[in-house]
Scaffold this motif. Structure first.
Motif, PDB file in Angstrom:
ATOM      1  N   ILE A  11       0.832  -1.200   0.000  1.00  0.00           N
ATOM      2  CA  ILE A  11       0.000   0.000   0.000  1.00  0.00           C
ATOM      3  C   ILE A  11       0.871   1.255   0.000  1.00  0.00           C
ATOM      4  CG2 ILE A  11      -1.621   1.352   1.384  1.00  0.00           C
ATOM      5  CD1 ILE A  11      -2.942  -1.247   2.220  1.00  0.00           C
ATOM      6  N   ALA A  12       1.947   1.239   0.793  1.00  0.00           N
ATOM      7  CA  ALA A  12       2.841   2.397   0.837  1.00  0.00           C
ATOM      8  C   ALA A  12       3.481   2.652  -0.521  1.00  0.00           C
ATOM      9  CB  ALA A  12       3.909   2.185   1.904  1.00  0.00           C
ATOM     10  N   GLY A  13       3.914   1.570  -1.171  1.00  0.00           N
ATOM     11  CA  GLY A  13       4.535   1.722  -2.489  1.00  0.00           C
ATOM     12  C   GLY A  13       3.563   2.273  -3.515  1.00  0.00           C
ATOM     13  N   MET A  14       2.331   1.732  -3.553  1.00  0.00           N
ATOM     14  CA  MET A  14       1.336   2.222  -4.487  1.00  0.00           C
ATOM     15  C   MET A  14       0.944   3.663  -4.169  1.00  0.00           C
ATOM     16  SD  MET A  14       0.685   0.118  -6.875  1.00  0.00           S
ATOM     17  CE  MET A  14      -0.816   0.864  -7.489  1.00  0.00           C
ATOM     18  N   SER A  15       0.918   4.021  -2.892  1.00  0.00           N
ATOM     19  CA  SER A  15       0.592   5.396  -2.503  1.00  0.00           C
ATOM     20  C   SER A  15       1.647   6.357  -3.043  1.00  0.00           C
ATOM     21  CB  SER A  15       0.505   5.513  -0.982  1.00  0.00           C
ATOM     22  OG  SER A  15      -0.517   4.685  -0.466  1.00  0.00           O
ATOM     23  N   LEU A  16       2.907   5.967  -2.927  1.00  0.00           N
ATOM     24  CA  LEU A  16       3.986   6.816  -3.417  1.00  0.00           C
ATOM     25  C   LEU A  16       3.883   7.006  -4.929  1.00  0.00           C
ATOM     26  CD1 LEU A  16       6.587   8.385  -2.911  1.00  0.00           C
ATOM     27  CD2 LEU A  16       7.855   6.231  -3.142  1.00  0.00           C
ATOM     28  N   ILE A  17       3.611   5.910  -5.636  1.00  0.00           N
ATOM     29  CA  ILE A  17       3.479   5.994  -7.091  1.00  0.00           C
ATOM     30  C   ILE A  17       2.308   6.897  -7.476  1.00  0.00           C
ATOM     31  CG2 ILE A  17       2.914   4.676  -9.170  1.00  0.00           C
ATOM     32  CD1 ILE A  17       4.445   2.318  -7.901  1.00  0.00           C
ATOM     33  N   ALA A  18       1.165   6.700  -6.820  1.00  0.00           N
ATOM     34  CA  ALA A  18      -0.021   7.493  -7.139  1.00  0.00           C
ATOM     35  C   ALA A  18       0.209   8.969  -6.842  1.00  0.00           C
ATOM     36  CB  ALA A  18      -1.233   6.968  -6.372  1.00  0.00           C
ATOM     37  N   LEU A  19       0.795   9.275  -5.689  1.00  0.00           N
ATOM     38  CA  LEU A  19       1.052  10.671  -5.334  1.00  0.00           C
ATOM     39  C   LEU A  19       2.023  11.316  -6.317  1.00  0.00           C
ATOM     40  CD1 LEU A  19       1.289  10.418  -1.432  1.00  0.00           C
ATOM     41  CD2 LEU A  19      -0.517  11.537  -2.780  1.00  0.00           C
ATOM     42  N   THR A  20       3.029  10.556  -6.732  1.00  0.00           N
ATOM     43  CA  THR A  20       3.989  11.087  -7.705  1.00  0.00           C
ATOM     44  C   THR A  20       3.297  11.393  -9.026  1.00  0.00           C
ATOM     45  OG1 THR A  20       5.804   9.851  -6.686  1.00  0.00           O
ATOM     46  CG2 THR A  20       6.131  10.636  -8.941  1.00  0.00           C
ATOM     47  N   MET A  21       2.450  10.468  -9.502  1.00  0.00           N
ATOM     48  CA  MET A  21       1.738  10.682 -10.761  1.00  0.00           C
ATOM     49  C   MET A  21       0.825  11.897 -10.670  1.00  0.00           C
ATOM     50  SD  MET A  21       0.757   6.784 -11.874  1.00  0.00           S
ATOM     51  CE  MET A  21      -0.149   7.369 -13.323  1.00  0.00           C
ATOM     52  N   VAL A  22       0.088  12.013  -9.573  1.00  0.00           N
ATOM     53  CA  VAL A  22      -0.809  13.153  -9.401  1.00  0.00           C
ATOM     54  C   VAL A  22      -0.018  14.457  -9.371  1.00  0.00           C
ATOM     55  CG1 VAL A  22      -2.403  14.284  -7.806  1.00  0.00           C
ATOM     56  CG2 VAL A  22      -2.650  11.842  -8.292  1.00  0.00           C
ATOM     57  N   ALA A  23       1.117  14.447  -8.644  1.00  0.00           N
ATOM     58  CA  ALA A  23       1.926  15.663  -8.554  1.00  0.00           C
ATOM     59  C   ALA A  23       2.459  16.072  -9.925  1.00  0.00           C
ATOM     60  CB  ALA A  23       3.083  15.444  -7.572  1.00  0.00           C
ATOM     61  N   VAL A  24       2.923  15.087 -10.704  1.00  0.00           N
ATOM     62  CA  VAL A  24       3.454  15.390 -12.038  1.00  0.00           C
ATOM     63  C   VAL A  24       2.347  15.933 -12.937  1.00  0.00           C
ATOM     64  CG1 VAL A  24       4.411  14.358 -14.133  1.00  0.00           C
ATOM     65  CG2 VAL A  24       5.372  13.772 -11.907  1.00  0.00           C
ATOM     66  N   LEU A  25       1.179  15.298 -12.916  1.00  0.00           N
ATOM     67  CA  LEU A  25       0.073  15.739 -13.773  1.00  0.00           C
ATOM     68  C   LEU A  25      -0.418  17.133 -13.378  1.00  0.00           C
ATOM     69  CD1 LEU A  25      -1.828  12.334 -13.979  1.00  0.00           C
ATOM     70  CD2 LEU A  25      -0.629  13.473 -15.852  1.00  0.00           C
ATOM     71  N   LEU A  26      -0.493  17.397 -12.076  1.00  0.00           N
ATOM     72  CA  LEU A  26      -0.893  18.727 -11.633  1.00  0.00           C
ATOM     73  C   LEU A  26       0.128  19.783 -12.050  1.00  0.00           C
ATOM     74  CD1 LEU A  26      -2.272  18.014  -8.031  1.00  0.00           C
ATOM     75  CD2 LEU A  26      -3.588  18.635 -10.073  1.00  0.00           C
ATOM     76  N   SER A  27       1.414  19.435 -11.937  1.00  0.00           N
ATOM     77  CA  SER A  27       2.446  20.404 -12.331  1.00  0.00           C
ATOM     78  C   SER A  27       2.378  20.695 -13.823  1.00  0.00           C
ATOM     79  CB  SER A  27       3.827  19.888 -11.945  1.00  0.00           C
ATOM     80  OG  SER A  27       4.165  18.719 -12.682  1.00  0.00           O
ATOM     81  N   LEU A  28       2.060  19.683 -14.627  1.00  0.00           N
ATOM     82  CA  LEU A  28       1.903  19.914 -16.062  1.00  0.00           C
ATOM     83  C   LEU A  28       0.713  20.816 -16.352  1.00  0.00           C
ATOM     84  CD1 LEU A  28       2.676  16.328 -17.436  1.00  0.00           C
ATOM     85  CD2 LEU A  28       4.062  18.383 -17.762  1.00  0.00           C
ATOM     86  N   GLY A  29      -0.381  20.616 -15.617  1.00  0.00           N
ATOM     87  CA  GLY A  29      -1.538  21.486 -15.793  1.00  0.00           C
ATOM     88  C   GLY A  29      -1.231  22.924 -15.406  1.00  0.00           C
ATOM     89  N   ILE A  30      -0.536  23.108 -14.274  1.00  0.00           N
ATOM     90  CA  ILE A  30      -0.164  24.464 -13.846  1.00  0.00           C
ATOM     91  C   ILE A  30       0.779  25.101 -14.856  1.00  0.00           C
ATOM     92  CG2 ILE A  30       1.101  25.741 -12.070  1.00  0.00           C
ATOM     93  CD1 ILE A  30       0.006  23.650 -10.056  1.00  0.00           C
ATOM     94  N   TRP A  31       1.715  24.304 -15.401  1.00  0.00           N
ATOM     95  CA  TRP A  31       2.640  24.817 -16.415  1.00  0.00           C
ATOM     96  C   TRP A  31       1.896  25.302 -17.659  1.00  0.00           C
ATOM     97  CZ3 TRP A  31       4.242  22.089 -21.093  1.00  0.00           C
ATOM     98  CH2 TRP A  31       5.248  22.754 -21.785  1.00  0.00           C
ATOM     99  N   GLN A  32       0.863  24.567 -18.059  1.00  0.00           N
ATOM    100  CA  GLN A  32       0.085  24.990 -19.217  1.00  0.00           C
ATOM    101  C   GLN A  32      -0.660  26.307 -18.935  1.00  0.00           C
ATOM    102  OE1 GLN A  32      -0.061  24.063 -22.284  1.00  0.00           O
ATOM    103  NE2 GLN A  32       1.262  22.270 -22.133  1.00  0.00           N
ATOM    104  N   LEU A  33      -1.143  26.470 -17.729  1.00  0.00           N
ATOM    105  CA  LEU A  33      -1.796  27.739 -17.378  1.00  0.00           C
ATOM    106  C   LEU A  33      -0.793  28.891 -17.415  1.00  0.00           C
ATOM    107  CD1 LEU A  33      -4.167  26.675 -14.448  1.00  0.00           C
ATOM    108  CD2 LEU A  33      -4.768  27.119 -16.838  1.00  0.00           C
ATOM    109  N   GLN A  34       0.423  28.622 -16.948  1.00  0.00           N
ATOM    110  CA  GLN A  34       1.460  29.649 -17.018  1.00  0.00           C
ATOM    111  C   GLN A  34       1.799  29.977 -18.467  1.00  0.00           C
ATOM    112  OE1 GLN A  34       4.478  27.692 -14.701  1.00  0.00           O
ATOM    113  NE2 GLN A  34       3.770  28.563 -12.761  1.00  0.00           N
ATOM    114  N   ARG A  35       1.897  28.937 -19.315  1.00  0.00           N
ATOM    115  CA  ARG A  35       2.151  29.143 -20.734  1.00  0.00           C
ATOM    116  C   ARG A  35       1.027  29.961 -21.370  1.00  0.00           C
ATOM    117  NH1 ARG A  35       5.013  25.694 -23.851  1.00  0.00           N
ATOM    118  NH2 ARG A  35       4.556  27.270 -25.439  1.00  0.00           N
ATOM    119  N   ARG A  36      -0.202  29.706 -20.935  1.00  0.00           N
ATOM    120  CA  ARG A  36      -1.351  30.454 -21.464  1.00  0.00           C
ATOM    121  C   ARG A  36      -1.220  31.937 -21.132  1.00  0.00           C
ATOM    122  NH1 ARG A  36      -6.621  31.702 -19.353  1.00  0.00           N
ATOM    123  NH2 ARG A  36      -8.183  31.832 -21.018  1.00  0.00           N
TER     124      ARG A  36
END
Length: 260
Positions: A11-36
């Motif tokens: 569970i800890a390993g999957m939590s780390l993977i999920a949190l990392t994926m969410v963080a990366v996807l959110l950062s990409l979304g924020i980056w696109q807003l900055q680009r906009r």
């Protein structure tokens, strides 16, 4: 290792993977807003430059300080004389900044002499030419080479570096596939590199008597899809979070003690 401990580590390993994926996807979304935001500022700045009254061409002493970020598309007016030297044609399948240009043809690039003796390269306009007929291109530019000074109005542009997949120029027909003005100058003997402006001019006026090459006003047509991209990244982040929450809920039910 006990089964319970292994379960917790899983569970800890999957939590780390999920949190990392969410963080990366959110950062990409924020980056696109900055680009906009950056794109909107750029569009506003370019529209302001294109709509401004023409100013004098920068003096040669100021050429080293010019910067595309601040000077591209600046509208200028000056006097110059087209030189009786070989022109260069740049292939085009259309234009992102000219509403009146569509279909295949070439942009006519010609050197012109400024009153101080320096040289500036002029994109004199569009030559419709589906078959890339060199004779038609010669006939289009010949009337410009009359040796008379002309008052020109146009826009400061900066040369392009050819990309990895851009074809090499055809020197026999003087046909280029990118606006690589320094390479044109060297290949066609236009002038000493130090005497050529580090920019070229997209001509707006005057119109030649026969209408070819065809100069004209520029417009800003930059793609602005950053909000759609941001929504996509944020949606993927939400999907990953929901999927992980469902999986975690299932793991909690599996590990719950069975009563009875």
């Amino acid at each position: 290792m006990t089964t319970a401990a292994a379960h917790r580590r899983g569970i800890a390993g999957m939590s780390l993977i999920a949190l990392t994926m969410v963080a990366v996807l959110l950062s990409l979304g924020i980056w696109q807003l900055q680009r906009r935001d950056e794109k909107h500022r750029l569009i506003a700045a370019l529209n302001e430059r294109l709509a401004a009254s023409p100013v004098a061409l920068p003096a040669s002493r100021d050429w080293p300080t010019l910067d595309p970020a601040h000077d591209e598309f600046r509208r200028v007016r000056f006097t110059a004389t087209y030189l009786k030297l070989p022109d260069a044609m740049v292939y085009s399948s259309g234009s992102a900044v000219r509403d009146d240009v569509a279909g295949p043809g070439t942009w006519a690039f010609l050197p012109a002499r400024l009153p101080d003796g320096r040289t500036v390269v002029i994109n004199a306009g569009f030559v419709p030419n589906t078959m890339q007929d060199r004779g038609a291109e010669n006939r289009a530019v010949q009337p410009l080479l009359n040796g008379e000074a002309a008052t020109l109005t146009g826009y400061l542009r900066f040369p392009e570096q050819p990309g990895l997949f851009v074809p090499a120029p055809n020197l026999d027909t003087r046909l280029w596939f990118s606006r690589d003005v320094p390479a044109m100058a060297v290949a066609l003997g236009w002038d000493k590199a130090a005497d050529i402006a580090p920019f070229y001019i997209d001509l707006e006026t005057p119109q030649p008597a026969n209408g070819v090459p065809k100069p004209g006003p520029l417009g800003v047509h930059l793609r602005d899809n950053h909000m759609q991209y941001a929504i996509t990244w944020f949606g993927l982040a939400l999907a990953v979070a929901i999927a992980f929450g469902v999986w975690l809920f299932g793991q909690g039910r599996r590990s719950a003690p069975v009563l009875g």
